[in-house]
Design an enzyme around this catalytic site. Sequence first.
Site, PDB file in Angstrom:
ATOM      1  N   GLN A 218       0.716  -1.378   0.062  1.00  0.00           N
ATOM      2  CA  GLN A 218      -0.030  -0.019  -0.167  1.00  0.00           C
ATOM      3  C   GLN A 218       0.881   1.289  -0.020  1.00  0.00           C
ATOM      4  O   GLN A 218       0.269   2.520  -0.205  1.00  0.00           O
ATOM      5  CB  GLN A 218      -1.068   0.051   1.207  1.00  0.00           C
ATOM      6  CG  GLN A 218      -2.136  -1.058   1.197  1.00  0.00           C
ATOM      7  CD  GLN A 218      -3.112  -0.678   0.244  1.00  0.00           C
ATOM      8  OE1 GLN A 218      -3.064   0.229  -0.769  1.00  0.00           O
ATOM      9  NE2 GLN A 218      -3.625  -1.739  -0.372  1.00  0.00           N
ATOM     10  N   CYS A 379      -9.283  -8.316   3.809  1.00  0.00           N
ATOM     11  CA  CYS A 379      -8.117  -9.247   4.030  1.00  0.00           C
ATOM     12  C   CYS A 379      -7.305  -8.879   5.317  1.00  0.00           C
ATOM     13  O   CYS A 379      -6.225  -9.182   5.391  1.00  0.00           O
ATOM     14  CB  CYS A 379      -7.130  -9.264   2.912  1.00  0.00           C
ATOM     15  SG  CYS A 379      -8.030 -10.038   1.325  1.00  0.00           S
TER      16      CYS A 379
HETATM   17  C1  LIG Z   1      -0.970  -4.212   2.954  1.00  0.00           C
HETATM   18  C2  LIG Z   1      -1.153  -5.270   1.671  1.00  0.00           C
HETATM   19  N1  LIG Z   1      -0.224  -6.359   1.711  1.00  0.00           N
HETATM   20  C3  LIG Z   1      -0.324  -7.280   0.796  1.00  0.00           C
HETATM   21  C4  LIG Z   1      -1.358  -7.106  -0.148  1.00  0.00           C
HETATM   22  C5  LIG Z   1      -1.345  -8.195  -1.183  1.00  0.00           C
HETATM   23  O1  LIG Z   1      -1.204  -7.897  -2.372  1.00  0.00           O
HETATM   24  P1  LIG Z   1      -1.452  -9.090  -3.451  1.00  0.00           P
HETATM   25  O2  LIG Z   1      -2.883  -9.561  -3.491  1.00  0.00           O
HETATM   26  O3  LIG Z   1      -1.138  -8.124  -4.768  1.00  0.00           O
HETATM   27  O4  LIG Z   1      -0.252  -9.935  -3.164  1.00  0.00           O
HETATM   28  C6  LIG Z   1      -2.139  -6.084   0.133  1.00  0.00           C
HETATM   29  C7  LIG Z   1      -3.608  -6.303  -0.974  1.00  0.00           C
HETATM   30  O5  LIG Z   1      -4.524  -5.999  -0.825  1.00  0.00           O
HETATM   31  C8  LIG Z   1      -2.055  -5.251   1.115  1.00  0.00           C
HETATM   32  O6  LIG Z   1      -3.267  -4.181   0.992  1.00  0.00           O
END
Ligand SMILES: Cc1ncc(COP(=O)(O)O)c(C=O)c1O
Lengths: 421, 147
Positions: A218, A379
Amino acid sequence: MNAPLVSSAISVAASELDLARIRADFPILRQQVHGKRLVYLDNAASVQKPRAVIDTISTCYSDYYANIHRGVHLMSERSTLAYERAREKVRDFLNAASVEEIIFTRSATESINLVASSFGGMAFKAGDEILITGMEHHSNIVPWQLLCERTGAVLKVAPFTDAGELILEEYERLLDSGRVKLAALVHISNALGTVNPIKTLIELAHARGIPVLVDGAQAVPHLAVDVRALDCDFYAFSSHKIYGPSGVGVLYGKKALLEAMPPYQGGGDMIRIVTFEKTEFADLPNKFEAGTPNIAGVIGLGAALDWLTAIGLDVVAAHEHELLTYTTAQISEIPGLKIMGTARDKAALVAFTLSGAHPHDIGTILDREGIAIRAGHHCAQPVMQRYGVPATARASFAIYNTRDEVDALVAALWKVKELFA
Amino acid sequence: MSDLRDLYQEVILDHNKRPRNFRVLPQPTHKADGVNPLCGDRISVFLDIEDDVIKDIAFQGTGCAISSASASLMTEALKGKPVAEIEHLFEAFHSVVTTDCECPRGLGKLSVLAGVRDYPSRVKCATLAWHAVRAALEQRKESVATE
Ligand SMILES: Cc1ncc(COP(=O)(O)O)c(C=O)c1O
């Protein structure tokens, strides 16, 4: 950008002029949703793509695409060159010392899993500790839990305040156990918007000889990151949140660590010599890039970084900060609306609940007004549990968002209020 | 707002605000939880079944207006019904919220949820409580998820 924005204090007319030009770069922003103009405020989930990125990917496939690192023919040479040039762009963007420290993966998630599997497998034994924080995305929790299951290591979680700020004394206390082998923490929380003081936290960990992985998914779209100034050991992010295509992620790792780590996956491209008796692995960064990567995607990420750098992350940060301040003031006037995450240092996203209206219903009603937001646990279920809510609604901003769009959001929220009054 | 009113009908808003049979049955013969991982909806249903008839039914939990109202309306619809009718009612209800069919007769108030068919992402909310009831009847111990 031949007329870059200088600061948030510039005249409204000038900033609107540039914003119009920035918006014109995004074909999707001309779309209508349910007969209304699209107001896209789900940027923390994934951000829209500028023409430059779309065109770069399209040009790759139509002009010079071939597999990389293995052809003697011209198309392969051109693809390899473009792919490796993108790696150099990432290196420059993060101010890493060398391109050997830039590994392309599928996503931030895969970058973290790579470290958990490769570094984790090498460094952890039963009783060792991994320190994360209470505001992690699932992708910076679950890989460590899996590592704990494999090794008998223990997951420790640093607490945060009601405002959404880490408690430094607690963090230090947890680092002091003498058993922490790695600290993994989020740079900017996707559920709260908190910008963690990672430079300080990294110093605290390093003072105890503990390496640090930063989840920057982020952060990179919103503020300039210098991995050498931060001195972090690993830094992970995803292309799709920084105006690039999905399916590409980056792992920065310090060279000495990456060299000591075993490969993550085996396959083509990551080897020097293979016989059935023994395989010699390729040098960095190829050692960690088994198989044919997302070639056009990586090249597209390079274009995204060029596009963003031309605008300037300081300009992005100033504009988004103004949107955050404006949004916070406007929506706070809605009775029963509660903002979750009020850290002093905060990125441009607002997570909230509205009494009487479930976030999912808010999301549906806003969608009919053309406004895309996220509703759910983002998430980050432990964060929801921390505040005792099942879910929140979240509006998150990018460089192309405007005050008009904030006004549309606020007006729609008043409608929600009316319906569920 | 007019099309939103098709989804959020007065009956739904009312059942969301004042859910019927919103309580725990102390000694249910059947019980199950339903969760919708996407949005965090979480519902427990309790049934008292005697001689293959639903003597009492109740639910508890948190959820969006659609899942809460649907659970509330479902308890009203099922109370006093023979167990054998549940499956038939569920099928009729399911086709109302997912297809453009004429509302089958006998659904009564449940048909106010027909507006859900225009919101595919909300079908799971409308059917969550029903899935939980079916799980309870099969006496599955673990909670059911809508995906
Ligand atoms: C803080 C953070 N870390 C990790 C991720 C994971 O990203 P990705 O789904 O692109 O691997 C996200 C995605 O929402 C996130 O907001």
